[in-house]
Motif scaffolding. Structure first.
Motif, PDB file in Angstrom:
ATOM      1  N   ARG A 272      -3.378   1.430  -2.116  1.00  0.00           N
ATOM      2  CA  ARG A 272      -4.806   1.358  -1.795  1.00  0.00           C
ATOM      3  C   ARG A 272      -5.096   0.158  -0.892  1.00  0.00           C
ATOM      4  NH1 ARG A 272      -9.408   3.739  -3.973  1.00  0.00           N
ATOM      5  NH2 ARG A 272      -7.896   5.410  -4.156  1.00  0.00           N
ATOM      6  N   GLY A 273      -4.491  -0.983  -1.208  1.00  0.00           N
ATOM      7  CA  GLY A 273      -4.677  -2.179  -0.390  1.00  0.00           C
ATOM      8  C   GLY A 273      -4.171  -1.987   1.037  1.00  0.00           C
ATOM      9  N   LEU A 274      -3.028  -1.324   1.174  1.00  0.00           N
ATOM     10  CA  LEU A 274      -2.475  -1.063   2.508  1.00  0.00           C
ATOM     11  C   LEU A 274      -3.361  -0.111   3.295  1.00  0.00           C
ATOM     12  CD1 LEU A 274       1.311  -0.742   1.606  1.00  0.00           C
ATOM     13  CD2 LEU A 274       0.150  -2.687   2.704  1.00  0.00           C
ATOM     14  N   GLN A 275      -3.891   0.906   2.630  1.00  0.00           N
ATOM     15  CA  GLN A 275      -4.821   1.822   3.301  1.00  0.00           C
ATOM     16  C   GLN A 275      -6.054   1.082   3.804  1.00  0.00           C
ATOM     17  OE1 GLN A 275      -5.578   4.768   0.288  1.00  0.00           O
ATOM     18  NE2 GLN A 275      -3.636   5.822   0.615  1.00  0.00           N
ATOM     19  N   LEU A 276      -6.580   0.203   2.974  1.00  0.00           N
ATOM     20  CA  LEU A 276      -7.749  -0.586   3.381  1.00  0.00           C
ATOM     21  C   LEU A 276      -7.402  -1.515   4.548  1.00  0.00           C
ATOM     22  CD1 LEU A 276      -9.153  -1.417  -0.148  1.00  0.00           C
ATOM     23  CD2 LEU A 276     -10.325  -0.089   1.623  1.00  0.00           C
ATOM     24  N   ALA A 277      -6.219  -2.105   4.502  1.00  0.00           N
ATOM     25  CA  ALA A 277      -5.787  -2.992   5.586  1.00  0.00           C
ATOM     26  C   ALA A 277      -5.657  -2.231   6.898  1.00  0.00           C
ATOM     27  CB  ALA A 277      -4.466  -3.661   5.219  1.00  0.00           C
ATOM     28  N   GLU A 278      -5.099  -1.029   6.837  1.00  0.00           N
ATOM     29  CA  GLU A 278      -4.974  -0.218   8.054  1.00  0.00           C
ATOM     30  C   GLU A 278      -6.347   0.149   8.600  1.00  0.00           C
ATOM     31  OE1 GLU A 278      -0.661   1.939   7.495  1.00  0.00           O
ATOM     32  OE2 GLU A 278      -2.374   2.825   6.462  1.00  0.00           O
ATOM     33  N   ALA A 279      -7.287   0.439   7.721  1.00  0.00           N
ATOM     34  CA  ALA A 279      -8.628   0.840   8.144  1.00  0.00           C
ATOM     35  C   ALA A 279      -9.444  -0.331   8.698  1.00  0.00           C
ATOM     36  CB  ALA A 279      -9.380   1.483   6.974  1.00  0.00           C
ATOM     37  N   THR A 280      -9.194  -1.539   8.190  1.00  0.00           N
ATOM     38  CA  THR A 280     -10.018  -2.694   8.574  1.00  0.00           C
ATOM     39  C   THR A 280      -9.315  -3.670   9.508  1.00  0.00           C
ATOM     40  OG1 THR A 280      -9.277  -3.991   6.666  1.00  0.00           O
ATOM     41  CG2 THR A 280     -11.262  -2.622   6.373  1.00  0.00           C
ATOM     42  N   GLY A 281      -7.998  -3.543   9.651  1.00  0.00           N
ATOM     43  CA  GLY A 281      -7.242  -4.501  10.450  1.00  0.00           C
ATOM     44  C   GLY A 281      -6.960  -5.798   9.710  1.00  0.00           C
ATOM     45  N   ALA A 282      -7.165  -5.795   8.419  1.00  0.00           N
ATOM     46  CA  ALA A 282      -6.942  -7.002   7.608  1.00  0.00           C
ATOM     47  C   ALA A 282      -5.452  -7.262   7.420  1.00  0.00           C
ATOM     48  CB  ALA A 282      -7.606  -6.836   6.237  1.00  0.00           C
ATOM     49  N   ASN A 283      -5.128  -8.515   7.149  1.00  0.00           N
ATOM     50  CA  ASN A 283      -3.754  -8.811   6.747  1.00  0.00           C
ATOM     51  C   ASN A 283      -3.680  -8.687   5.235  1.00  0.00           C
ATOM     52  OD1 ASN A 283      -4.245 -11.481   5.509  1.00  0.00           O
ATOM     53  ND2 ASN A 283      -4.600 -12.166   7.603  1.00  0.00           N
ATOM     54  N   VAL A 284      -2.458  -8.534   4.720  1.00  0.00           N
ATOM     55  CA  VAL A 284      -2.254  -8.311   3.290  1.00  0.00           C
ATOM     56  C   VAL A 284      -1.361  -9.404   2.719  1.00  0.00           C
ATOM     57  CG1 VAL A 284      -1.290  -6.747   1.553  1.00  0.00           C
ATOM     58  CG2 VAL A 284      -2.523  -5.814   3.514  1.00  0.00           C
ATOM     59  N   HIS A 285      -1.807  -9.943   1.607  1.00  0.00           N
ATOM     60  CA  HIS A 285      -1.012 -10.898   0.842  1.00  0.00           C
ATOM     61  C   HIS A 285      -0.544 -10.185  -0.416  1.00  0.00           C
ATOM     62  CE1 HIS A 285      -2.279 -14.722   2.906  1.00  0.00           C
ATOM     63  NE2 HIS A 285      -3.135 -13.839   3.403  1.00  0.00           N
ATOM     64  N   ILE A 286       0.759 -10.206  -0.657  1.00  0.00           N
ATOM     65  CA  ILE A 286       1.337  -9.632  -1.868  1.00  0.00           C
ATOM     66  C   ILE A 286       1.706 -10.814  -2.762  1.00  0.00           C
ATOM     67  CG2 ILE A 286       3.140  -8.168  -2.829  1.00  0.00           C
ATOM     68  CD1 ILE A 286       1.395  -6.752  -0.709  1.00  0.00           C
ATOM     69  N   LEU A 287       1.137 -10.836  -3.970  1.00  0.00           N
ATOM     70  CA  LEU A 287       1.391 -11.943  -4.887  1.00  0.00           C
ATOM     71  C   LEU A 287       1.883 -11.412  -6.218  1.00  0.00           C
ATOM     72  CD1 LEU A 287       1.165 -14.966  -5.716  1.00  0.00           C
ATOM     73  CD2 LEU A 287      -1.191 -14.451  -6.428  1.00  0.00           C
ATOM     74  N   SER A 288       2.956 -12.005  -6.710  1.00  0.00           N
ATOM     75  CA  SER A 288       3.445 -11.710  -8.045  1.00  0.00           C
ATOM     76  C   SER A 288       3.483 -13.022  -8.820  1.00  0.00           C
ATOM     77  CB  SER A 288       4.834 -11.080  -7.987  1.00  0.00           C
ATOM     78  OG  SER A 288       5.219 -10.632  -9.260  1.00  0.00           O
ATOM     79  N   VAL A 289       2.975 -12.975 -10.053  1.00  0.00           N
ATOM     80  CA  VAL A 289       2.902 -14.180 -10.874  1.00  0.00           C
ATOM     81  C   VAL A 289       3.863 -14.059 -12.050  1.00  0.00           C
ATOM     82  CG1 VAL A 289       1.401 -15.647 -12.281  1.00  0.00           C
ATOM     83  CG2 VAL A 289       0.475 -14.511 -10.241  1.00  0.00           C
ATOM     84  N   VAL A 290       4.700 -15.071 -12.197  1.00  0.00           N
ATOM     85  CA  VAL A 290       5.564 -15.177 -13.372  1.00  0.00           C
ATOM     86  C   VAL A 290       4.734 -15.874 -14.436  1.00  0.00           C
ATOM     87  CG1 VAL A 290       7.694 -16.141 -14.324  1.00  0.00           C
ATOM     88  CG2 VAL A 290       7.640 -15.327 -11.951  1.00  0.00           C
ATOM     89  N   ASP A 291       4.385 -15.122 -15.489  1.00  0.00           N
ATOM     90  CA  ASP A 291       3.537 -15.654 -16.549  1.00  0.00           C
ATOM     91  C   ASP A 291       4.348 -16.581 -17.433  1.00  0.00           C
ATOM     92  OD1 ASP A 291       1.786 -16.212 -18.586  1.00  0.00           O
ATOM     93  OD2 ASP A 291       1.385 -14.127 -19.110  1.00  0.00           O
ATOM     94  N   THR A 292       4.127 -17.870 -17.269  1.00  0.00           N
ATOM     95  CA  THR A 292       4.835 -18.872 -18.073  1.00  0.00           C
ATOM     96  C   THR A 292       3.936 -19.430 -19.168  1.00  0.00           C
ATOM     97  OG1 THR A 292       4.184 -20.582 -16.494  1.00  0.00           O
ATOM     98  CG2 THR A 292       6.351 -19.556 -16.189  1.00  0.00           C
ATOM     99  N   THR A 293       2.767 -18.809 -19.367  1.00  0.00           N
ATOM    100  CA  THR A 293       1.793 -19.375 -20.300  1.00  0.00           C
ATOM    101  C   THR A 293       1.578 -18.545 -21.560  1.00  0.00           C
ATOM    102  OG1 THR A 293      -0.052 -18.259 -19.209  1.00  0.00           O
ATOM    103  CG2 THR A 293       0.543 -20.467 -18.425  1.00  0.00           C
ATOM    104  N   SER A 294       1.947 -17.265 -21.558  1.00  0.00           N
ATOM    105  CA  SER A 294       1.615 -16.409 -22.695  1.00  0.00           C
ATOM    106  C   SER A 294       2.333 -16.822 -23.975  1.00  0.00           C
ATOM    107  CB  SER A 294       1.885 -14.938 -22.382  1.00  0.00           C
ATOM    108  OG  SER A 294       3.257 -14.751 -22.146  1.00  0.00           O
TER     109      SER A 294
END
Length: 162
Positions: free
Chosen positions: A30-52
């Motif tokens: 969905r994010g990539l589709q929106l980026a293609e439609a708007t010309g936006a750049n995309v940031h992909i972030l993954s978080v290693v949960d070290t707090t749970s």
């Protein structure tokens, strides 16, 4: 980050948070589709949960989780390479919701796209969820993409997941 109104703000940057799950993959698409439609750049972030549960993981376990997330993000960025989208990949450690919000603020993100697992309302009320926290705490628009099991064959929301 975009202004407080958001309605007329252009979308120049989209943050897709991923944990490698199926719902995160749907959110990525969905994010990539929106980026293609708007010309936006995309940031992909993954978080290693070290707090749970800090006692659950040792240093080697956290390092392994970090490496796994790094592979996931690298694979996503490589797969996107054939699309005409500027992509940035990152891995952070910490509490998922606050880490995602901090990243969004630091990188002037205009839109956040996240996946939602198929857990029901009772589980979410008792446990809380990253998606719920992001929706409540974000100062930018958030799109929550339901997991495939939450949708029927026509793509509509299934009532059984509520």
């Amino acid at each position: 980050m975009a202004g407080a109104n958001h309605i007329d703000d252009p979308i120049r940057s989209i943050l897709v948070a991923t944990d490698g799950s199926d719902s995160a993959k749907d959110a990525l698409e969905r994010g990539l589709q929106l980026a293609e439609a708007t010309g936006a750049n995309v940031h992909i972030l993954s978080v290693v949960d070290t707090t749970s549960n800090p006692m659950r993981f040792g240093v080697a376990d956290v390092a392994e989780l970090h490496e796994t997330r790094e592979r996931v993000v690298d694979e996503i960025v490589a797969a996107i390479d054939n699309r005409d989208i500027e992509v940035h990949g990152s891995i952070r450690r910490g509490h998922p919701a606050s880490t995602i919000l901090t990243y969004a603020d630091e990188n002037a993100i205009d839109l956040l796209v996240i996946g939602r697992t198929g857990r029901g309302r009772v589980a979410e009320a008792l446990l809380g969820s990253t998606a719920d926290r992001l929706v409540r705490q974000a100062s930018i628009p958030v799109i929550v993409v339901p997991a495939d099991e939450d949708r029927d064959e026509d793509g509509r929301q299934n009532d059984s997941s509520h």
